[in-house]
Structures are given as structure tokens and as C-alpha cells.
Design a protein around this motif. Structure first.
Motif, PDB file in Angstrom:
ATOM      1  N   UNK A  41       0.775  -1.182  -0.123  1.00 20.99           N
ATOM      2  CA  UNK A  41       0.079   0.179  -0.142  1.00 20.99           C
ATOM      3  C   UNK A  41       0.781   1.184  -0.001  1.00 20.99           C
ATOM      4  N   UNK A  42       0.368   2.135  -0.608  1.00 21.44           N
ATOM      5  CA  UNK A  42       1.084   3.674  -0.653  1.00 21.44           C
ATOM      6  C   UNK A  42       0.366   4.726   0.091  1.00 21.44           C
ATOM      7  N   UNK A  43       1.135   5.291   0.827  1.00 20.91           N
ATOM      8  CA  UNK A  43       0.606   6.334   1.637  1.00 20.91           C
ATOM      9  C   UNK A  43       1.008   7.780   1.307  1.00 20.91           C
ATOM     10  N   UNK A  44       0.021   8.675   1.046  1.00 18.16           N
ATOM     11  CA  UNK A  44       0.409  10.042   0.860  1.00 18.16           C
ATOM     12  C   UNK A  44      -0.421  10.860   1.747  1.00 18.16           C
ATOM     13  N   UNK A  45       0.223  12.181   1.880  1.00 14.57           N
ATOM     14  CA  UNK A  45      -0.522  13.119   2.731  1.00 14.57           C
ATOM     15  C   UNK A  45      -0.482  14.388   2.219  1.00 14.57           C
ATOM     16  N   UNK A  47      -4.177   9.667   2.511  1.00 11.81           N
ATOM     17  CA  UNK A  47      -4.800   8.794   1.530  1.00 11.81           C
ATOM     18  C   UNK A  47      -3.927   7.588   1.690  1.00 11.81           C
ATOM     19  N   UNK A  48      -4.282   6.445   1.528  1.00 13.16           N
ATOM     20  CA  UNK A  48      -3.933   5.072   1.334  1.00 13.16           C
ATOM     21  C   UNK A  48      -4.291   4.631   0.264  1.00 13.16           C
ATOM     22  N   UNK A  49      -3.563   4.222  -0.815  1.00 10.69           N
ATOM     23  CA  UNK A  49      -3.890   3.461  -2.072  1.00 10.69           C
ATOM     24  C   UNK A  49      -3.374   1.920  -1.981  1.00 10.69           C
ATOM     25  N   UNK A  97      -8.697   3.236  -2.562  1.00 10.48           N
ATOM     26  CA  UNK A  97      -8.048   4.448  -1.923  1.00 10.48           C
ATOM     27  C   UNK A  97      -8.854   4.295  -0.740  1.00 10.48           C
ATOM     28  N   UNK A  98      -8.644   4.982   0.456  1.00 12.08           N
ATOM     29  CA  UNK A  98      -9.054   5.314   1.454  1.00 12.08           C
ATOM     30  C   UNK A  98      -8.440   6.491   2.300  1.00 12.08           C
ATOM     31  N   UNK A  99      -9.404   7.429   2.891  1.00  7.32           N
ATOM     32  CA  UNK A  99      -8.878   8.656   3.232  1.00  7.32           C
ATOM     33  C   UNK A  99      -9.112   8.890   4.922  1.00  7.32           C
ATOM     34  N   UNK A 100      -8.305   9.638   5.276  1.00  7.82           N
ATOM     35  CA  UNK A 100      -8.123   9.710   6.874  1.00  7.82           C
ATOM     36  C   UNK A 100      -7.656  11.341   7.162  1.00  7.82           C
ATOM     37  N   UNK A 144      -8.434   5.427  10.083  1.00  6.20           N
ATOM     38  CA  UNK A 144      -9.481   5.676   9.265  1.00  6.20           C
ATOM     39  C   UNK A 144      -9.486   5.604   7.778  1.00  6.20           C
ATOM     40  N   UNK A 145      -8.175   5.851   7.148  1.00  5.92           N
ATOM     41  CA  UNK A 145      -8.048   5.349   5.833  1.00  5.92           C
ATOM     42  C   UNK A 145      -8.072   3.897   5.569  1.00  5.92           C
TER      43      UNK A 145
END
Length: 339
Positions: free
Chosen positions: A1-5, A32-34, A40-43, A100-101
């Protein structure tokens, strides 16, 4: 999984003032975690300096979490959480954003909103209060007028003119439910004196009247108070709840404080097992964080989920509290979209 902020700067409609000070600009971190298939999920991380967090510390914590997420299975949230907690002890807001994400991603794949995955009914969500921060007499009157649609007001106290503030609020809102939050500003003796006054104004309960670490003081006040006492700053995670028994009547959970919805669920069930009332509050945050908390509203006695409603520039849409009624999105995941 890839994490972005992304750091997002938001502003409140009025300067938001509590016992520890006031400001109108807040920096939150949207995460966001993809997964490999593009899901994708968002937190959201809404950091508070009171708990030792800033946008910068959130980003630093996220960098430490990234290697764990890169090799993890998106369905194995329990394993991810265990590894993150072993690596990082505190940083509740940063953990909340990732939790959350991951849950948003998982429930989106399942094609169901988070509350339904938990077996909850959205129409059982308790109502939310709307916060009136500390201000001048004219500011207080204006804020109450602007909050006309909300039947429950949470009044911030902890100033040198608390008696005037609560008097003005009651005068402007004679029929509304009033709750009081002193944000740890009082001494035990002063708290009891204030509670006698608050009874005259028909206040429902008092949140965190004393310093976070003064548990014996809280016990002293609670044993003598006709009003329920709710712990906020004194109760961070589920591990703190046994210490609250006999000290307060209930706890206030915040996702950014405890580390996310999974820990919030543990807190709810732990509090219930000890016979404590359960409230969920928030920081000043966007609809990303507020919506995640709102999905747990059917499990609560009280809610104070007005963080996004206080903003003038919320960049997201999700749960709402119009008229004090919490409306939870029915879309898969948490149901948050760009505004």
C-alpha cells in the motif's frame, strides 16, 4: 500500500477560544492510502499541541509508518495497528488518520458504510451539540444567534468571567440544553462553586473541570457534584478508563486523541463495561475526521461533532449536524467527498 499526505489549512468562522487560548487558523493533515489495485481510503489527522502533536510531527510519524503499510495486506488492519503501536507509542492524531484511511478502504471494497459493517443503525445517532467559544459579550450574543438551529450548546468556560458568560448564554438561549466544558482550567474548590451556579442555569453536565492529571481532585468534585462530570483530557485511550471509575461519570472520546475508530470502539465498550457514560467529541477538523466519528454516533450518549460546522472553508463533504441531528452518509466507506 502507498501512503500519501497533504497539509490543509482551514479557518473557523469566529476565533475559537478556550481556556488555553484562541485562534482561527488550523492545520490538519489529510492522509490517503492506496492499494495495488487502485482502491483508496482517506483519513484525517487533527493535531493538538496539548497532546504534543503538530502537522510536522504527524508527517514525521507517517514516514515511520510507511514501511509497515508498504508490505501489509490492506485487510489485515489488526496486524498493521499492532506494528504501528509497537513502533510509535503516542501520536494519536497520526494513528487516527491511518486507521480511518484503512477502514475507509476496507469498507469501500465491501460496498457498505462503516456503520453498517458494525451492525449499527444511522437513525439511532444521538444529537450533537454546537460549541460556543469564549468571547466578549457581543461576540457571545452573536454566536448564539448564529447557532439558532442547534438545540444543544456546549459552552466553553475557564476564563475570569465564567459567571457572566454562562449568564449571557442562558439569557440568549432560554430553552436550549446547555453543557459546559472548562478545559481543565478550574481548581476543585472553584469547580464546586461554579457548579452551584451552573445548576441555577440548568446546565446538563460539566466536562473536564480540573487539570488532566488531578484524578483525586476530580473524584472529590464528582462525589460532591449534583451534575455529572465528564473526563476529556484525563482519558486518552481505553487503558485509562479503569482509572476513571469512581472519579468521573463519563468519558469524552476523540479520534485524534485516541488513535482512530478502532480504539474508539474499544473505549466505548470498555466504558460501558464500567458503567460510564460515553461522549464523543472532536478537534477543529474537516468533514473527513468528523464523518469517521459520526459513524459511531449510534453507540453514544452524547456527541459534540461540530468541528467541521465551525469552519468557513471545509474542503470536504460528509456527515452533517444540521439542527443538531447527525446525518451519516450511506455511501460505502465513510462516504466523504470533495466539496
Amino acid at each position: 500500500m502507498k501512503l500519501a499526505h497533504e497539509i490543509v489549512t482551514v479557518h473557523t468562522k469566529h476565533t475559537f477560544t478556550i481556556a488555553r487560548g484562541g485562534r482561527s487558523e488550523f492545520r490538519v493533515v489529510i492522509v490517503t492510502i492506496t492499494d495495488a489495485d487502485g482502491a483508496t481510503g482517506i483519513g484525517e489527522a487533527a493535531p493538538s499541541r496539548f497532546y504534543g502533536e503538530t502537522a510536522e510531527t504527524v508527517i514525521a510519524a507517517l514516514a515511520q509508518m510507511q514501511p509497515i503499510l508498504e508490505k501489509a495486506d490492506a485487510w489485515s488492519i489488526e496486524d498493521v495497528e499492532r506494528e504501528i503501536n509497537a513502533l510509535i507509542r503516542y501520536n494519536g492524531a497520526a494513528k487516527a488518520a491511518v486507521n480511518q484511511a484503512l477502514l475507509d478502504l476496507q469498507c469501500t471494497r465491501l460496498g457498505a458504510p462503516f456503520y453498517k459493517v458494525l451492525g449499527l443503525s444511522a437513525d439511532r445517532a444521538c444529537p450533537s451539540s454546537f460549541t460556543i467559544g469564549i468571547g466578549s459579550d457581543d461576540e457571545l450574543r452573536q454566536k448564539v444567534k448564529e447557532a439558532a438551529e442547534y438545540p444543544i450548546l456546549k459552552v466553553k468556560l475557564g476564563s475570569d468571567r465564567d459567571d457572566e458568560i454562562i449568564g449571557i448564554i442562558r439569557e440568549e438561549a432560554p430553552d436550549k440544553i446547555l453543557r459546559v466544558d472548562a478545559n481543565a482550567a478550574w481548581t476543585p474548590k472553584h469547580a464546586l462553586a461554579m457548579i452551584e451556579l451552573l445548576i441555577e442555569y440548568d446546565v446538563e453536565f460539566v466536562e473536564q473541570p480540573l487539570a488532566a492529571t488531578d484524578l483525586e481532585g476530580l473524584r472529590f468534585v464528582r462525589e460532591r457534584s449534583p451534575l455529572p462530570i465528564i473526563a476529556d483530557e484525563s482519558c486518552i485511550t481505553s487503558a485509562d478508563i479503569p482509572l476513571m471509575v469512581g472519579v468521573v461519570d463519563g468519558i469524552n472520546i476523540k479520534l485524534a486523541k485516541c488513535g482512530g475508530p478502532r480504539e474508539a470502539l474499544r473505549m466505548i465498550h470498555t466504558a460501558r463495561s464500567h458503567g460510564l457514560l460515553v461522549m464523543m467529541g472532536c478537534m477543529i477538523e474537516t468533514s473527513v475526521g468528523i464523518t469517521a466519528a459520526a459513524h459511531l454516533a449510534p453507540l453514544l450518549d452524547f456527541a459534540d461533532l461540530d468541528g467541521a460546522a465551525l469552519l468557513s472553508d471545509d474542503p470536504y463533504r460528509g456527515a452533517t449536524i444540521a439542527g443538531g441531528q447527525i446525518a451519516i452518509p450511506s455511501a460505502p466507506g465513510f462516504g466523504v467527498t470533495r466539496a
